[in-house]
Design a protein around this motif. Sequence first.
Motif, PDB file in Angstrom:
ATOM      1  N   CYS A  94      43.340  20.699 -29.191  1.00 39.24           N
ATOM      2  CA  CYS A  94      44.778  21.171 -28.619  1.00 39.24           C
ATOM      3  C   CYS A  94      45.763  21.279 -29.557  1.00 39.24           C
ATOM      4  N   CYS A  99      47.847  24.980 -29.329  1.00 43.09           N
ATOM      5  CA  CYS A  99      49.891  24.604 -29.906  1.00 43.09           C
ATOM      6  C   CYS A  99      49.482  25.377 -30.440  1.00 43.09           C
ATOM      7  N   ASN A 137      52.619  28.202 -29.375  1.00 44.51           N
ATOM      8  CA  ASN A 137      53.719  28.617 -29.837  1.00 44.51           C
ATOM      9  C   ASN A 137      53.877  29.621 -31.505  1.00 44.51           C
ATOM     10  N   SER A 162      52.695  13.709 -33.227  1.00 52.68           N
ATOM     11  CA  SER A 162      53.555  14.966 -32.761  1.00 52.68           C
ATOM     12  C   SER A 162      55.058  14.439 -32.074  1.00 52.68           C
ATOM     13  N   CYS A 169      57.078  20.035 -31.748  1.00 54.24           N
ATOM     14  CA  CYS A 169      56.870  20.209 -30.474  1.00 54.24           C
ATOM     15  C   CYS A 169      58.253  20.037 -29.412  1.00 54.24           C
ATOM     16  N   CYS A 227      55.692  22.980 -25.014  1.00 54.19           N
ATOM     17  CA  CYS A 227      55.596  24.351 -24.862  1.00 54.19           C
ATOM     18  C   CYS A 227      56.582  24.960 -23.825  1.00 54.19           C
ATOM     19  N   PRO A 242      51.446  22.404 -20.253  1.00 59.92           N
ATOM     20  CA  PRO A 242      51.487  22.595 -21.801  1.00 59.92           C
ATOM     21  C   PRO A 242      49.969  22.840 -22.532  1.00 59.92           C
ATOM     22  N   CYS A 289      48.160  22.496 -25.005  1.00 58.17           N
ATOM     23  CA  CYS A 289      46.965  21.191 -25.368  1.00 58.17           C
ATOM     24  C   CYS A 289      46.871  20.165 -24.570  1.00 58.17           C
TER      25      CYS A 289
END
Lengths: 226, 313
Positions: free
Chosen positions: A55, A59, A63, A94, A155, A158, A169, A171
């Motif tokens: 995950c 991420c 991103n 997160s 975070c 997304c 997202p 993850c």
Amino acid sequence: MDNIRRQFIKGGTALVAATSLYLLHDAGAQEELPQTKKRYALLHDETKCIGCNACAEACRLTNQVPQEVARLRIERTGPYGEFPDQYYRFTRVSCQHCEEAPCVNVCPTGAANIDRSTGIVSVNSWKCVGCQYCIAACPYHIRFINPVTHAADKCDFCKETNLREGKQPACVMACPTGALMFGDLEDPHSKIVAALNSQPVYRAKEDLGTHPKLFRIRAKAGEVSL
Amino acid sequence: MSAFHSEYLVWHWPIAFYLFLAGVSAGAMFFAVLLKHLCVKDSPHLSGYIRAACLIAPVTVMAGLGILVTDLTKPLEFWKILVFYNPTSVMSVGVMILLVYTVLMFMWIALVMRPYIDEWSEMHLPWLQKITQWLSNIEPTLTGILVILSLSLGAYTGFLLSALPGYPMLNNPVLPILFLLSGLSSGAASSLLGGVLLHGNPDSREVKFIHKIEIPLILVEIVVIFTFFMGLVLTGGQSKIAAMNALGFGFWGAVFWFGILVIGLSVPLAMNLFMTATAKRRWAYVAATASCSLLGVLMLRHFILYTGQLTIA
Ligand code: SF4
Ligand code: SF4
Ligand code: SF4
């Protein structure tokens, strides 16, 4: 002298009255907020999590999060239990997408904001001046200054990447065990609402009144044996 | 040094200096107004202490703002704080207060220095006298607002930290009161120190006036510090741990017990009582007392900022 005193008091009273009016005006404005259409939340099933970090890697890739910082980490604690029945616990670190978000309250420019239509907390990096007030205010200590943009970052489910493309997202998509579930709390038929209703979940530091939207299913003893 | 590093430390010493300088400015302005209206009354521009306060207040507030700006990760985009407002943000409201305060402060200082301005403008810029005349017409209103703004500024330095829910020691309703009081006493101390350096008479009525206010101020400050920590201890949990971590053995414990309680509060209190009782005010006494007080407040800002971020909720 009497006249002077009266003027002095008049000035002071005017200021106090202006301030209270200003505050009242603000209080009124908050009541008229439109109902949020969606309220996105995430559920991390710690009983399914194996701490593989897929995950966090997904991420970073999706991103474009620079190496020296992270929007998402999986924290490992343990081992718990007696050998040979030892196991670790994995906790997601997160943004919790708080409904009463301290980071949003303290931000002087409004760069830290809650998106009204999704309930997602994110940062407008152009508006951010880098005062780091939000980083100090977040009780979950997950905010950081992005070394590339020099703005506060974290975070955003997304929002600017996968969600925009209609995907889940990063993850959630990457997790090999299905430990992550993303969905809308306003939708009574969503999988996440069903999951939240059918088992005990917990949230971190709920006593601070932040109303976090990252739910967790607590790992039980013996889930991940060594 | 590990005392200046901890896992969840976000704000470093520049912020402590900013909080200190803003407090000094607010305090100096507050005492300048008191001195002018309750003590000196006529020809305030000739009083060394009012002059000192009129110099210190703008210099410290500018220096504080300068530190705040350079501490941003995007210092050149500082203007965005002025353009975009967030009414729930203590920092946003504080910047607003700071700006209005700075403007009114300069207007008030111009009024104090009016004899000089009028004398100069008579020769060079006659229309300037219209402005000073207008200023003196609105003086009572101006002064009233300025006093409220200076008190707000002093309290704001505390609210800035008390709005942080993640640190139980900072998220404390007594903090703004503590910062306001210590800010006022740092303003008094800096005016005294500046006054004697500008050749003010150390045995003048201004010094007596300020000392008379300083004694109860220090006593109340001690009570408030006690309340602050008792509140934390009685709350229990992480708050109690935060208090224990701050006050226990180690670098910051020493700063608190020796630096803040002894040098910053007890010594100035004893010296003030001594000077009041013996009616002897020498240059060195006044300067040394004021320096102790100032040092104490500077240490208090660092102590609260660093130990406050040591323990999390
Ligand atoms: S977890 Fe922190 S950054 Fe995320 S919304 Fe809550 S306070 Fe803000
Ligand atoms: S660092 Fe940026 S987002 Fe955070 S409070 Fe300051 S301006 Fe707002
Ligand atoms: S990808 Fe899934 S299993 Fe792997 S660490 Fe993340 S949440 Fe846990």
